[in-house]
Structure formats: structure tokens, C-alpha cells
Write a protein that holds these residues in place. Structure first.
Motif, short mmCIF file in Angstrom:
data_model
loop_
_atom_site.label_atom_id
_atom_site.label_comp_id
_atom_site.label_asym_id
_atom_site.label_seq_id
_atom_site.Cartn_x
_atom_site.Cartn_y
_atom_site.Cartn_z
N TYR A 4 0.86 -1.24 -0.07
CA TYR A 4 0.10 0.04 -0.01
C TYR A 4 0.87 1.16 -0.12
O TYR A 4 2.10 1.23 0.49
CB TYR A 4 -0.93 0.04 1.13
N ASP A 38 1.14 3.64 1.82
CA ASP A 38 1.77 4.08 3.34
C ASP A 38 2.95 3.04 3.34
O ASP A 38 3.53 3.16 4.74
CB ASP A 38 0.92 3.81 4.54
N TYR A 41 2.67 -0.44 3.64
CA TYR A 41 2.42 -1.74 4.30
C TYR A 41 2.45 -2.95 3.13
O TYR A 41 1.58 -2.77 2.11
CB TYR A 41 1.07 -1.71 5.00
N ALA A 66 0.99 -5.87 2.40
CA ALA A 66 -0.16 -6.79 2.52
C ALA A 66 -0.32 -8.07 1.87
O ALA A 66 -1.10 -9.00 2.35
CB ALA A 66 -1.51 -6.01 2.24
N GLY A 72 -6.84 -9.52 8.66
CA GLY A 72 -5.73 -8.62 8.36
C GLY A 72 -4.65 -9.53 7.51
O GLY A 72 -3.65 -8.91 7.13
N CYS A 73 -5.02 -10.56 7.09
CA CYS A 73 -4.17 -11.50 6.39
C CYS A 73 -3.83 -10.95 4.95
O CYS A 73 -3.12 -11.81 4.30
CB CYS A 73 -4.22 -13.06 6.51
N GLY A 74 -4.96 -10.42 4.45
CA GLY A 74 -4.85 -10.00 2.96
C GLY A 74 -5.84 -10.59 1.92
O GLY A 74 -5.74 -10.20 0.90
N LYS A 75 -7.03 -11.12 2.61
CA LYS A 75 -7.96 -11.79 1.79
C LYS A 75 -8.56 -10.62 0.87
O LYS A 75 -8.84 -10.96 -0.47
CB LYS A 75 -8.86 -12.34 2.83
N SER A 76 -9.20 -9.61 1.44
CA SER A 76 -9.86 -8.44 0.79
C SER A 76 -9.04 -7.77 -0.09
O SER A 76 -9.25 -7.62 -1.38
CB SER A 76 -10.53 -7.53 1.62
N THR A 77 -7.71 -7.63 0.00
CA THR A 77 -6.88 -7.03 -0.79
C THR A 77 -6.55 -7.76 -2.00
O THR A 77 -6.57 -7.46 -3.07
CB THR A 77 -5.17 -7.16 0.09
P1 ADP Z 1 -8.43 -9.44 5.32
O1 ADP Z 1 -9.34 -9.00 4.40
O2 ADP Z 1 -7.58 -10.42 5.35
O3 ADP Z 1 -8.84 -8.97 6.93
P2 ADP Z 1 -7.12 -7.04 4.26
O4 ADP Z 1 -6.84 -7.37 2.97
O5 ADP Z 1 -8.29 -6.18 4.48
O6 ADP Z 1 -7.09 -8.37 5.34
O7 ADP Z 1 -5.86 -6.07 4.83
C1 ADP Z 1 -4.59 -6.75 4.89
C2 ADP Z 1 -3.72 -5.63 5.49
O8 ADP Z 1 -3.39 -4.63 4.70
C3 ADP Z 1 -4.24 -5.23 6.80
O9 ADP Z 1 -2.96 -5.25 7.87
C4 ADP Z 1 -4.81 -3.95 6.47
O10 ADP Z 1 -4.82 -3.05 7.95
C5 ADP Z 1 -3.81 -3.39 5.44
N1 ADP Z 1 -4.48 -2.36 4.73
C6 ADP Z 1 -5.75 -2.48 4.05
N2 ADP Z 1 -6.00 -1.68 3.41
C7 ADP Z 1 -5.13 -0.72 3.37
C8 ADP Z 1 -5.07 0.52 2.87
N3 ADP Z 1 -5.63 1.19 2.07
N4 ADP Z 1 -3.73 1.05 3.28
C9 ADP Z 1 -2.77 0.94 4.14
N5 ADP Z 1 -2.99 -0.68 4.58
C10 ADP Z 1 -4.17 -1.36 4.40
#
Ligand code: ADP
Ligand code: ADP
Length: 226
Positions: free
Chosen positions: A13, A15, A17, A19, A40-45
């Protein structure tokens, strides 16, 4: 329908991070793939990168053999169903389901035919004139699914679609989703926390942890080992 190939995909990301880390996963044409892992493991990402709502930092995404990295969401022909339904409150059930067809300027007669067919599949025909606020949670989720199946998408992506429903409805909707996916034969990626959903729906389960793909196995291998 289309196979999805995720090849060495990384996401950092803005910032900084990190992911998603070097994930490779082949999802077969018509397969129902479950994505699990702690919050927080990256599923949605990962799901958002497949749909195109999030850029891929490095690696490749292929859908039906075609490289998708640079394609806009509207050019990927995928349907995503969200946890919070994402319905338009000011539109009727009919127009909520019809929305993807309206975006493509589909002729009116065809819109009616296809919305009616989707409404029949999901038993929504009595509710087509109502607004989302006049529906129960289960009915709203059906509308969100109607919007997903109204056009012939190459794949369905589900982000914890049942987590806002009570246990009884979850069970019904599980059956509904499985029936729909088998009938249409559409490649599906489905994020869940629920082991029952993973076991009953998944052809295979992919386990993510801290952005890395840990394991890909059949539900039986994953959950029924002694
Ligand atoms: P999950 O769906 O498995 O809960 P996410 O894919 O939502 O996980 O998030 C994975 C990691 O990326 C988390 O640590 C989250 O805080 C971080 N994250 C998600 N979106 C953003 C973003 N827009 N900017 C920075 N970090 C993000
Ligand atoms: P809109 O609110 O008009 O849909 P967006 O910027 O959200 O605008 O979406 C732009 C395009 O991306 C839409 O035309 C739609 O085809 C596609 N899109 C948006 N969300 C999704 C989704 N969840 N699944 C598949 N495609 C989507």
C-alpha cells in the motif's frame, strides 16, 4: 466462465504496508475456491486486486488467459458480492438487479427478461417494486446476488457475503449459493471466516497468513485430518 491465474502477486500500500506477498494460485474454470485466514491477512486485498479495485504492485493476474493488470474494473467482466450488500437505497429491487445491464445500455426488453430470470432463481419476484429498506437482511443479500448473476460474468467474487445474517438464513443462503454456482458453472472466489461455509462450498481452500499463501487443499484434507 474463466480460469483465474494469480502469479507472484505482491501488494504494498502507498503507506508502505506489505499486505500480499508473492502469492501464486491457479483457479480452474468453474472451480469454487475459498479464501480463509485471520483478520488482516490480505484476503480482501487479494479479492480487490482480482476485481481491479486495487492496483497490483507486482506480479500478474490472468483471467481466461488474458492479462488483466492494467484493465479497469468495468472491462474485467467480474461480479463481486460484498458483505454489506452495497445496494442503492433510492432504487427499487428491480433497478438494483438491473444496474449492471443499465451501465452497458442493454435494451429494455432484454433487461426485463434477465432481471425476471434472476428474480425467479432467487425467489424475489414478489419484491421487485420494493426498496432495499423494505426488505429483510436475507432478501437484501438475495438482491445483491441477483445483481451478480444478472449478466454472464466470467467469475463471482464474494467477500464474506453471509456474515451479517443469522444462523438459519446463513444455512439457507449457503445452499442457495452452491446451487446457483453449480447450475451456472461460474468460477468463484469466496472469502469467509466460517469453517462450515468453507467445507460445504469449497472445491478447494486457500489459506492466507500475514499476506502469504500457506496452503491450498481440499476442505477434507484441511479440516478432516485426524
Ligand atoms: P483481510 O481481508 O484478510 O482482513 P485486508 O486485505 O483487508 O485483510 O488487509 C490486509 C492488511 O492490509 C491489513 O493489515 C490492513 O490493515 C492493510 N490495509 C488494508 N487496506 C489498506 C490501505 N488502503 N492502506 C494501508 N494498509 C491497508
Ligand atoms: P459506480 O458507482 O458507477 O459503479 P465505480 O467507480 O464504483 O462506479 O465503478 C466503476 C466501474 O467498475 C463500474 O462500471 C463497474 O462495472 C465496475 N465495478 C465497480 N464495483 C464493482 C464490483 N464490486 N464488481 C465488479 N465490477 C465493479
Amino acid at each position: 466462465m474463466a480460469a483465474i491465474t494469480i502469479k507472484n502477486v505482491d501488494k504494498t500500500y502507498p503507506d508502505g504496508y506489505h499486505a500480499v506477498k508473492d502469492v501464486s494460485l491457479d483457479i480452474a474454470d468453474g472451480e469454487f475456491m475459498i479464501l480463509v485466514g485471520p483478520s488482516g491477512c490480505g484476503k480482501s486485498t487479494l479479492l480487490r486486486m482480482i476485481v481491479g479495485l486495487e492496483d497490483i504492485t507486482s506480479g500478474d493476474l490472468l483471467i481466461g488467459g488474458e492479462r488483466m493488470n492494467q484493465k479497469a474494473p468495468r472491462d474485467r467482466n467480474l461480479s463481486m458480492v460484498f458483505q454489506n450488500y452495497a445496494l442503492y437505497p433510492h432504487l427499487s429491487v428491480f433497478e438494483n438487479i438491473a444496474f449492471p445491464l443499465r451501465l452497458k445500455h442493454t435494451p429494455d426488453a432484454e433487461v426485463h427478461e434477465r432481471v425476471k430470470a434472476a428474480a425467479d432463481t432467487l425467489e424475489l419476484h414478489e419484491h421487485l417494486d420494493r426498496k432495499p429498506s423494505q426488505l429483510s437482511g436475507g432478501q437484501r443479500q438475495r438482491v445483491a446476488m441477483g445483481r451478480a448473476i444478472v449478466r454472464q460474468a466470467d467469475a463471482f467474487l464474494f467477500d464474506e457475503p453471509l456474515s451479517n445474517l443469522d444462523a438459519k438464513l446463513r444455512g439457507q443462503m449457503r445452499t442457495e449459493i452452491l446451487r446457483m454456482q453449480r447450475r451456472l458453472g461460474t468460477t468463484t472466489v469466496y472469502v469467509t471466516h466460517d469453517q462450515t461455509e468453507a467445507m460445504t462450498l469449497g472445491d478447494r481452500v486457500a489459506v492466507l497468513r500475514k499476506g502469504e499463501l500457506q496452503q491450498v487443499a481440499s476442505p477434507r484434507e484441511l479440516y478432516e485430518k485426524p
